[in-house]
Design a protein around this motif. Sequence first.
Motif, PDB file in Angstrom:
ATOM      1  N   ILE A 102      21.670   5.643  90.308  1.00 11.27           N
ATOM      2  CA  ILE A 102      21.395   7.075  90.489  1.00 11.27           C
ATOM      3  C   ILE A 102      20.186   7.241  91.402  1.00 11.27           C
ATOM      4  CG2 ILE A 102      20.717   9.212  89.314  1.00 11.27           C
ATOM      5  CD1 ILE A 102      22.046   8.084  86.761  1.00 11.27           C
ATOM      6  N   GLU A 103      20.357   7.990  92.495  1.00  5.84           N
ATOM      7  CA  GLU A 103      19.265   8.240  93.444  1.00  5.84           C
ATOM      8  C   GLU A 103      19.035   9.750  93.575  1.00  5.84           C
ATOM      9  OE1 GLU A 103      16.833   7.413  95.374  1.00  5.84           O
ATOM     10  OE2 GLU A 103      16.908   9.076  96.791  1.00  5.84           O
ATOM     11  N   THR A 104      17.821  10.190  93.236  1.00  5.51           N
ATOM     12  CA  THR A 104      17.462  11.620  93.369  1.00  5.51           C
ATOM     13  C   THR A 104      16.004  11.773  93.797  1.00  5.51           C
ATOM     14  OG1 THR A 104      16.767  11.799  91.045  1.00  5.51           O
ATOM     15  CG2 THR A 104      19.074  12.337  91.537  1.00  5.51           C
ATOM     16  N   PHE A 107      18.082   3.882  88.013  1.00  5.89           N
ATOM     17  CA  PHE A 107      17.709   5.182  88.591  1.00  5.89           C
ATOM     18  C   PHE A 107      16.463   5.001  89.439  1.00  5.89           C
ATOM     19  CE2 PHE A 107      15.565   4.774  84.532  1.00  5.89           C
ATOM     20  CZ  PHE A 107      14.257   5.156  84.816  1.00  5.89           C
ATOM     21  N   GLY A 127      17.002  12.606  88.009  1.00  6.99           N
ATOM     22  CA  GLY A 127      17.739  11.351  87.946  1.00  6.99           C
ATOM     23  C   GLY A 127      17.285  10.470  86.803  1.00  6.99           C
ATOM     24  N   SER A 128      15.965  10.444  86.581  1.00 11.73           N
ATOM     25  CA  SER A 128      15.404   9.637  85.509  1.00 11.73           C
ATOM     26  C   SER A 128      15.868  10.130  84.140  1.00 11.73           C
ATOM     27  CB  SER A 128      13.873   9.680  85.593  1.00 11.73           C
ATOM     28  OG  SER A 128      13.290   9.230  84.400  1.00 11.73           O
ATOM     29  N   GLY A 159      19.682   9.507  83.789  1.00 16.11           N
ATOM     30  CA  GLY A 159      19.930   8.068  83.692  1.00 16.11           C
ATOM     31  C   GLY A 159      19.528   7.504  82.338  1.00 16.11           C
ATOM     32  N   THR A 198      18.177   0.438  80.724  1.00 14.54           N
ATOM     33  CA  THR A 198      17.883   1.158  81.969  1.00 14.54           C
ATOM     34  C   THR A 198      16.938   0.320  82.813  1.00 14.54           C
ATOM     35  OG1 THR A 198      15.993   2.286  80.961  1.00 14.54           O
ATOM     36  CG2 THR A 198      18.080   3.467  80.986  1.00 14.54           C
ATOM     37  N   GLY A 234      22.971   6.035  96.413  1.00 14.96           N
ATOM     38  CA  GLY A 234      22.993   5.403  95.099  1.00 14.96           C
ATOM     39  C   GLY A 234      23.329   3.930  95.148  1.00 14.96           C
TER      40      GLY A 234
END
Length: 340
Positions: free
Chosen positions: A8-10, A80, A93-94, A97, A108, A304
């Motif tokens: 997950i990339e934000t 993430f 995202g965190s 995730g 995680t 991502g």
Amino acid sequence: MGELILGIETSCDETGIAVYDDAQGLLSHELYSQVKLHADYGGVVPELASRDHVRKIVPLIEKAMADANTSPQDLDGVAFTQGPGLVGALLVGSSVGRSLAYAWDVPTIGVHHMEGHLLAPMLEDNPPPFPFVALLVSGGHSMLVRVDGIGSYELLGESIDDAAGEAFDKTAKLLGLDYPGGPLLAKLADQGEGGHYSFPRPMTDRPGLDFSFSGLKTFAANTIRDADGSDQTKANIAFAFQEAVIDTLIIKCKRALKQTGLKRLVIAGGVSANTSLRAAMTKLMQDINGEVYYPGLSFCTDNGAMIAYAGLQRLKAGETTPLAESVVPRWPLDSLTPVS
């Protein structure tokens, strides 16, 4: 199948989701860009970015999982982006995730955004072997790093003010181009001619590997102000500006390779998609009988897949991130621990 991870990339204005398997490679890859959302403001508005991540993240995860034919029970972990980046965007995202990992009972792993970029060429069919020098050039970062292995990084030089991508975007705005301006400036430069303007190559007349692009942007602003404003003149200014940035990066890369004694160069980050930069770097490495590696164009910008890959390498080495651990908006790359 090997070990399987959701990435997950934000960190900024792209919501990137991917499912990666260490035996089969990338199984799915979803990316939503907020470019249109921020275009009216001429730059990223952090609050709007965070809200848009909230809207898009769950549908994109559902699609990526479906495309990969993967269920939560198949996953070995969730990666993430933990930082650096915009704090509100990172928190989206965190939070998602870590919540999914808790619900699915898997570990995680918080990933350093720039480590993701640095390792993005590993997603290609011909990944670079260690060690190498990495030039990371994006909207927020410009740095040269000696890479001896995953997590084994020596920072050789970095921008003391504007990053290269930031200078591209700001100069494009001065030329009246839409946001994001970097790619549009590069396109305009293709119509320009050399010999009309001479831009400085900042910090190349002194030793060291640090960068500075704010003065170049100011020089461009003064040049644009004094120019006649015709389309051809703008194209010529764009050409001269881009040439100055690329020459500066070439000079610093050549120095870094000489200093380290290495002949292998990785170029990653959003600016690494610039075709003129790629051509110049390819010629540089041919001239010294070296090798240059890039990520695929779809993995130059935030995505991502790079987070999934980087996260899985650390997960396989036994690293995990506690569920209670928060994001790190400012996080030096060379503070990371090596992966054995």
